[in-house]
Design an enzyme around this catalytic site. Structure first.
Site, PDB file in Angstrom:
ATOM      1  N   GLY A  24       0.988  -1.121  -0.175  1.00  0.00           N
ATOM      2  CA  GLY A  24      -0.111   0.004  -0.168  1.00  0.00           C
ATOM      3  C   GLY A  24       0.988   1.105   0.102  1.00  0.00           C
ATOM      4  O   GLY A  24       2.270   1.196  -0.273  1.00  0.00           O
ATOM      5  N   SER A  79      -0.447  -3.314   3.605  1.00  0.00           N
ATOM      6  CA  SER A  79      -0.159  -4.036   2.381  1.00  0.00           C
ATOM      7  C   SER A  79      -0.819  -5.254   2.662  1.00  0.00           C
ATOM      8  O   SER A  79      -1.265  -5.838   3.471  1.00  0.00           O
ATOM      9  CB  SER A  79       1.382  -4.248   2.307  1.00  0.00           C
ATOM     10  OG  SER A  79       2.090  -3.094   2.490  1.00  0.00           O
ATOM     11  N   HIS A 118      -0.768  -4.595  -8.809  1.00  0.00           N
ATOM     12  CA  HIS A 118       0.755  -4.366  -8.223  1.00  0.00           C
ATOM     13  C   HIS A 118       0.993  -3.369  -6.907  1.00  0.00           C
ATOM     14  O   HIS A 118       1.925  -3.308  -6.262  1.00  0.00           O
ATOM     15  CB  HIS A 118       1.739  -3.996  -9.017  1.00  0.00           C
ATOM     16  CG  HIS A 118       2.045  -2.442  -9.374  1.00  0.00           C
ATOM     17  ND1 HIS A 118       0.893  -1.479  -9.755  1.00  0.00           N
ATOM     18  CD2 HIS A 118       3.240  -1.795  -9.243  1.00  0.00           C
ATOM     19  CE1 HIS A 118       1.424  -0.251  -9.730  1.00  0.00           C
ATOM     20  NE2 HIS A 118       2.881  -0.410  -9.543  1.00  0.00           N
TER      21      HIS A 118
END
Lengths: 472, 128
Positions: free
Chosen positions: A370, A376, A395
């Site tokens: 993130g 993340s 991604h």
């Protein structure tokens, strides 16, 4: 963009008839809110430009983290049919094999306790942002050749389990050091083991939530566990390889009768001498990037050893390492294609023999960083990715604000204070650089990840939150 | 004159001068601002570049300066340039320092260098 047609819950399409020069449709995975953001810049027009590439098959595809780039949008996928479909260096980007590597420590956040700041500090001392005489791992000509050919396995003392748990085992076939210019070699020689700047980082994290227990077990992750996420690429070597081949292919377009709406899409048939040479140089740069992340990971293990003890360093396992800027020759739907992933991650489902044996029953691990200071994700590839996106998912969070706009909204020292008030330790060489990577400059990573999960491209395995950030 | 136009993830630079050489020098100044201050001694580096056309020469010129920054840690200060068609020769003066590794590369996206309204205008998009 009014021609957008909604195909299902998470898929929109600009039909091939939307523009005379498109060869395939342009397709976007998004939800309504993300789509509105995407329409705020030129990303969709750039995706349509990609749809004009000779030999492109299926669709020019964008992930929900798509944003405007130069030439190709960031968050885009283009598969061209071999042998004569084109390869485009701009479709990989300057940071060849930019990617992420996740390390899992054998301890919990509670066990780390008050050693957190010392560990972040030691990592920041051990992993430099830029190369130089005293910082990068200087390489002889012969060592550099080996790294370009072999990737991490050319490095002395590299762990076999690290290599096994790396996409393509850290080595793309066909890499040829002779296709890499002297300039690229010179730029790369002193930069192995350095992070670079911009959005590159090393982040100390904690597994906040496990969302898929069997997959998390296979990946060796559990709630509360401390992890380290490394985000970097091929540094100046990759930048120079891309520069060299964009320039070369730009001069060869007339020869191959290729007409492009944007000069940065410069390309050549993958079977041509120029196309083959680029693929050989790109593979070498990709191998360099894997060796770079390996060297950074080794330096992180060194820092862990100094702060937490040698046993903890030895037991720090690599979960996986994924590329998100690369072109790879793969077979999809019975066709040999060159899949360009620019700001997009391979996400093969369970059963693929491209996945390391310990993960083969759950799917390929994918890491979605993130923005700084936010969550993340660890994902696992799902079967629909093969049908819908050439085995690919998103991604990252995807930028939504320019760097200047971010700096106008917050100053680096304010952001540092805000992150530190939440217990996140921050080390950054530049207050300006810190402000440019402010969380609000990016899309909401939870939202981006929910879209790819709903679309069936990848499923959520674990959510990670930051404990400390070392920025490039 | 140079001006930065910020995009979502890239940096566009608009350049304006009375001559094509002047545009190249504005490009040098813009890049120097991005690389940050340098206090070292002034050194000189010879350059000789060719490209298929003038816009490509602008990109090649900035590539050259970026290479000096990345490899020799030099921030350009000035240059004496001679332009003949799309062939460039000259000498770059630069100071040693710790250039910020912000700019990755010079792209061909929206690239331009041409005569307009009696002056010359250039445009280049940098990958940052």
């Amino acid at each position: 963009m009014s021609e957008l047609v909604r195909l299902d819950d998470t898929t929109w399409e600009l039909p091939v008839a939307a523009r005379d020069d498109m060869r395939v449709p342009a397709r976007v995975f998004a939800d309504a809110e993300i789509l509105a953001e995407i329409e705020g810049d030129l990303a969709l027009e750039q995706l349509q430009n990609v749809a004009t590439l000779p030999g492109i098959v299926g669709a020019a595809i964008a992930m929900p983290d798509i944003h405007q780039g130069y030439g190709f949008p960031v968050g885009g996928i283009a598969a061209t049919e071999l042998p004569d479909g084109v390869v485009s260096p701009g479709g990989v980007g300057y940071d060849i094999n930019c990617g992420v590597r996740l390390l899992a420590l054998p301890l919990s956040e509670a066990e780390l306790a008050d050693r957190r700041e010392a560990l972040v500090h030691e990592i920041s001392r051990s992993v430099p942002a830029a190369g130089g005489k005293e910082t990068g791992r200087g390489l002889s000509e012969r060592e550099l050749d080996s790294v370009l050919r072999e990737g991490p396995r050319a490095l002395p003392g590299v762990r076999a389990d690290d290599v096994e748990r790396t996409e393509s085992e850290g080595r793309l076939e066909g890499a040829d050091p002779a296709a890499v210019s002297e300039r690229a070699r010179t730029r790369g020689r002193a930069q192995l083991g350095t992070m670079g700047s911009g959005n590159h980082f090393v982040e100390l994290q904690m597994v906040e939530d496990v969302l898929d227990r069997p997959a998390a077990d296979a990946f060796g992750l559990e709630g509360g566990q401390v992890t380290v996420l490394v985000h970097s690429g091929s540094r100046g070597l990759g930048h120079q390889v891309c520069t060299d081949y964009v320039r070369l292919l730009d001069t060869q377009l007339a020869r191959y009768r290729i007409h492009l709406p944007d000069r940065q899409l410069a390309c050549a048939p993958a079977s041509s001498s120029e196309g083959r040479r680029y693929l050989a140089a790109m593979a070498a740069a990709a191998n360099f990037a894997w060796a770079n992340r390996q060297t950074i990971a080794d330096r992180v293990r060194g820092a862990i050893g100094r702060v937490l003890g040698a046993d903890v360093a030895d037991e720090t396992a690599q979960v996986y390492d994924v590329a998100h800027n690369v072109a790879k020759v793969e077979t999809h739907g019975g066709r040999r294609v060159c899949v360009h992933r620019k700001g997009a991650t391979r996400a093969f489902p369970a059963g693929s023999d491209e996945i390391p044996a310990p993960y083969r029953s759950v799917g390929q691990p994918v890491f979605i960083p993130g923005s700084m200071g936010t969550a993340s994700f660890v994902l696992a590839g799902e079967p629909a990715a093969l049908e819908l996106s050439f085995g690919t998912t998103c991604h990252g969070a995807g930028r939504r604000l320019s760097r200047t706009a971010a700096r106008k909204r917050v100053q680096g020292h304010e952001l540092r204070r805000e992150l530190e008030s939440r217990g996140i330790v921050v080390r950054s060489p530049s207050a300006k650089g810190l402000a440019e990577e402010a969380p609000f400059a990016y899309k909401d990573v939870d939202r981006v990840v929910r879209v790819v999960e709903r679309a069936g491209l990848a499923r959520r395995v674990a959510r990670l939150v930051p404990l400390g950030v070392v920025k490039g | 004159m140079y001006r930065f136009v910020d995009h979502t993830a890239e940096l566009e630079v608009e350049l304006e001068a009375e001559t094509a050489q002047g545009v190249l020098l504005e490009g040098l100044r813009a890049l120097a601002e991005l690389l940050g201050p340098a206090e070292g001694e002034v050194v000189e580096r010879a350059v000789e570049l060719s490209a298929g056309d003038l816009p490509a020469l602008l990109a090649a010129w900035l590539d050259e300066l970026l290479y000096l920054a990345d490899v020799e840690r030099l921030v350009p200060v000035h240059a004496d340039l001679v332009l003949a068609g799309s062939h460039l020769t000259g000498v770059v003066q630069a100071r040693a320092g710790e250039p910020r590794p912000l700019v990755k590369a010079v792209t061909l996206h929206r690239l331009r260098l041409r005569q307009e309204n009696g002056g010359w205008r250039g445009r280049v998009v940098l990958d940052v």
